[in-house]
Design an enzyme around this catalytic site. Structure first.
Site, PDB file in Angstrom:
ATOM      1  N   HIS A 131       0.831  -1.211   0.000  1.00  0.00           N
ATOM      2  CA  HIS A 131       0.000   0.000   0.000  1.00  0.00           C
ATOM      3  C   HIS A 131       0.866   1.262   0.000  1.00  0.00           C
ATOM      4  O   HIS A 131       0.435   2.307   0.479  1.00  0.00           O
ATOM      5  CB  HIS A 131      -0.946   0.030   1.209  1.00  0.00           C
ATOM      6  CG  HIS A 131      -1.832  -1.164   1.334  1.00  0.00           C
ATOM      7  ND1 HIS A 131      -3.094  -1.230   0.772  1.00  0.00           N
ATOM      8  CD2 HIS A 131      -1.629  -2.367   1.939  1.00  0.00           C
ATOM      9  CE1 HIS A 131      -3.633  -2.410   1.045  1.00  0.00           C
ATOM     10  NE2 HIS A 131      -2.766  -3.127   1.749  1.00  0.00           N
TER      11      HIS A 131
ATOM     12  N   SER B 211      14.891  19.383 -16.568  1.00  0.00           N
ATOM     13  CA  SER B 211      14.002  20.541 -16.540  1.00  0.00           C
ATOM     14  C   SER B 211      14.576  21.670 -17.375  1.00  0.00           C
ATOM     15  O   SER B 211      15.791  21.861 -17.441  1.00  0.00           O
ATOM     16  CB  SER B 211      13.810  21.023 -15.096  1.00  0.00           C
ATOM     17  OG  SER B 211      13.084  22.233 -15.060  1.00  0.00           O
TER      18      SER B 211
ATOM     19  N   GLU C 268       9.887   6.376 -17.439  1.00  0.00           N
ATOM     20  CA  GLU C 268       8.724   7.139 -17.901  1.00  0.00           C
ATOM     21  C   GLU C 268       8.367   6.775 -19.340  1.00  0.00           C
ATOM     22  O   GLU C 268       7.175   6.620 -19.674  1.00  0.00           O
ATOM     23  CB  GLU C 268       9.012   8.628 -17.798  1.00  0.00           C
ATOM     24  CG  GLU C 268       9.039   9.145 -16.370  1.00  0.00           C
ATOM     25  CD  GLU C 268       9.446  10.597 -16.261  1.00  0.00           C
ATOM     26  OE1 GLU C 268       9.359  11.141 -15.152  1.00  0.00           O
ATOM     27  OE2 GLU C 268       9.846  11.196 -17.289  1.00  0.00           O
TER      28      GLU C 268
ATOM     29  N   LYS D 185      18.260  19.373 -12.139  1.00  0.00           N
ATOM     30  CA  LYS D 185      17.220  18.350 -11.994  1.00  0.00           C
ATOM     31  C   LYS D 185      17.424  17.243 -13.026  1.00  0.00           C
ATOM     32  O   LYS D 185      17.655  17.505 -14.202  1.00  0.00           O
ATOM     33  CB  LYS D 185      15.841  18.959 -12.177  1.00  0.00           C
ATOM     34  CG  LYS D 185      14.683  18.083 -11.719  1.00  0.00           C
ATOM     35  CD  LYS D 185      13.383  18.864 -11.757  1.00  0.00           C
ATOM     36  CE  LYS D 185      12.262  18.116 -11.056  1.00  0.00           C
ATOM     37  NZ  LYS D 185      11.877  16.902 -11.790  1.00  0.00           N
TER      38      LYS D 185
END
Length: 465
Positions: free
Chosen positions: A183, A313, A326, A319
């Site tokens: 969970h 970014s 992805e 970043k």
């Protein structure tokens, strides 16, 4: 300068066809009729249709239905196309007649015109190239042939490579213990190797499912012609065709027991799409696990660091994002969408013919291709070279109150729950709290709460009892 045209004729009359085009009147009609999208049938589908033309010509010659010189001419051109189709000569939209007749005739006409130009021999697109065939058995068979060949050439090597990379990585992580999660919440510890081995088992399930349906796809309806009865195909054609096709492709094919089913239905394509979708679900799970473990590096889990591949970014310097997981996740979503399209298309087997065959061919081939490439990317650009942040793993383990589960058999669930709640509230290691709230010694607690030992299962501390 104005385009130059030639006049071609078919049963409906004359058509202007671009001078440089190898297609003829029927293809040109379809090209003008179907201007719906920029999507074209995949190269593997065209290659499979070309294989069918070569194998059919060989079977027809063997059975005395094509002269040897005509069959040889068709076989030569068809094999050339099967090796490397010229996409510019196959211009038809995926969204065309549902049987794929337009694409079948496109292939027939290109072969016939090529023979005419190369050899000065008149070859009829229907009577010779399409001899003993119908679009209604050619296109369903091409879907199955292209799927089998692409699975063999690309998908199976890709998943086996991914399995190998996971195996190799897992061997380096057998001694790395981390907090398990259910969970998305802290749970009992596992080794990182166990986590990767679970991925491997899931992917193996997918490999078995694909291999299982692939064997059924080898049974072809070719020779069933228009509706499955085999009208206009000579006795023995189906067997001779599959023998020639197997020789040409190097992969085994055989006649389906029931050609009617292969022409009317697409349940085998749907089964394969389902297996590919299942694999996509596993790839999405693995990608998300990697993204979560890599999250941070300061405010996330920070358990691993994926290799930095590109700036993350356009506005935030420094970043770095988990770009490969992805991308693979998006492939999984796309494959899921293709599965839904194929599921809808498979329902359109009205009486003796499915009428969404080009759509099935497009989505099935695309799913095979992109999922194969995604597996290579995931293996080589994400799993093979991620590094483990040991300090973060150890800190989380030491402060994980769920370790108190190991004391259930010694002090009972309720007492263990009290210890866990206090450890949470005071943000202290569970061992220190348990030492204060039980009669167990530090030595006993160190044995019972050893995260590495807890990854082995069984009753904690039973060996010392």
């Amino acid at each position: 300068m104005a385009d130059r045209y030639r006049i071609e004729k078919d049963s409906m009359g004359e058509m202007q066809v671009p001078e440089t085009a190898l297609w003829r009147a029927q293809t040109e009609r379809a090209r003008q009729n179907f201007q719906i999208s920029s999507l074209r049938l995949p190269i593997p589908t065209l290659q499979a249709i070309a294989h069918i033309k070569a194998a059919a010509a060989a079977a027809n010659q063997q059975l005395g239905y094509l002269d040897a010189d005509i069959a040889a001419a068709v076989i030569k051109v068809a094999k050339d196309i099967a090796r490397k189709p010229d996409p510019t000569q196959f211009p038809l939209d995926v969204f065309q007649t549902g049987s794929g007749t337009s694409t079948n005739m496109n292939m027939n006409e290109v072969i016939a015109e090529t023979v005419c130009r190369d050899q000065g021999r008149e070859i009829h697109a229907n009577d010779h190239v399409n001899c003993s065939q119908s679009s209604n058995d050619v296109i369903p068979s091409s879907i199955q042939i292209s799927a089998v060949l692409e699975l063999e050439r690309h998908w199976l090597p890709a998943i086996r490579h991914l399995l190998k990379v996971i195996d190799e990585k897992a061997k380096t992580l057998e001694q790395v213990t981390k907090t398990g999660r259910t969970h998305l919440m802290d749970a009992m510890p596992i080794t990182m190797a166990q986590e990767l081995q679970a991925w491997r088992a899931q992917l193996t399930h997918c490999e078995h499912a694909v291999c299982d349906v692939m064997q059924r796809l080898r049974a072809l309806p070719q020779g069933g012609t228009a509706v499955g009865t085999g009208v206009n195909a000579p006795t023995g054609f189906r067997e001779a065709f599959c023998e020639a096709l197997s020789q040409h492709t190097g992969s085994h094919f055989f006649p389906a027991e029931n050609a009617f089913a292969g022409i009317a239905g697409q349940e085998l394509s749907l089964q394969l799409a389902g297996a590919l979708n299942s694999c996509g679900a596993v790839l999405l799970k693995i990608s998300n696990d990697l993204r979560w473990m890599n999250s941070g590096p300061l405010a996330g889990l920070g358990e691993i660091t994926l290799k930095a591949l590109q700036p993350g970014s356009s506005i935030m310097p420094g970043k770095v994002n988990p770009v490969i997981p992805e991308a693979v996740a998006m492939v999984a979503a796309h494959v899921a969408g293709s599965y839904q399209s194929i599921a809808t298309a498979a329902q359109q087997g009205n009486f003796q013919l499915n009428v969404m065959l080009p759509l099935v061919a497009y989505h099935l081939n695309e799913s095979i291709a992109i999922s194969a490439q995604a597996m290579y990317a995931l293996a080589d650009q994400a799993i093979a070279d991620f590094t483990v942040n040991h300090a973060n793993l150890e800190q989380a383990l030491a402060r994980n109150p769920i370790l108190v589960t190991a004391l259930n058999s010694v002090i009972g669930y309720n007492k263990a729950a009290e210890i866990a709640k206090r450890a949470y509230q005071e943000q202290r290691p569970v061992l220190d709290v348990a030492l204060e709230m039980t009669d167990l010694s530090r030595a006993q607690l160190e044995i019972l709460l050893d995260p590495k030992q807890l990854t082995h299962g069984g009753i904690p501390g039973a060996e010392q009892a």
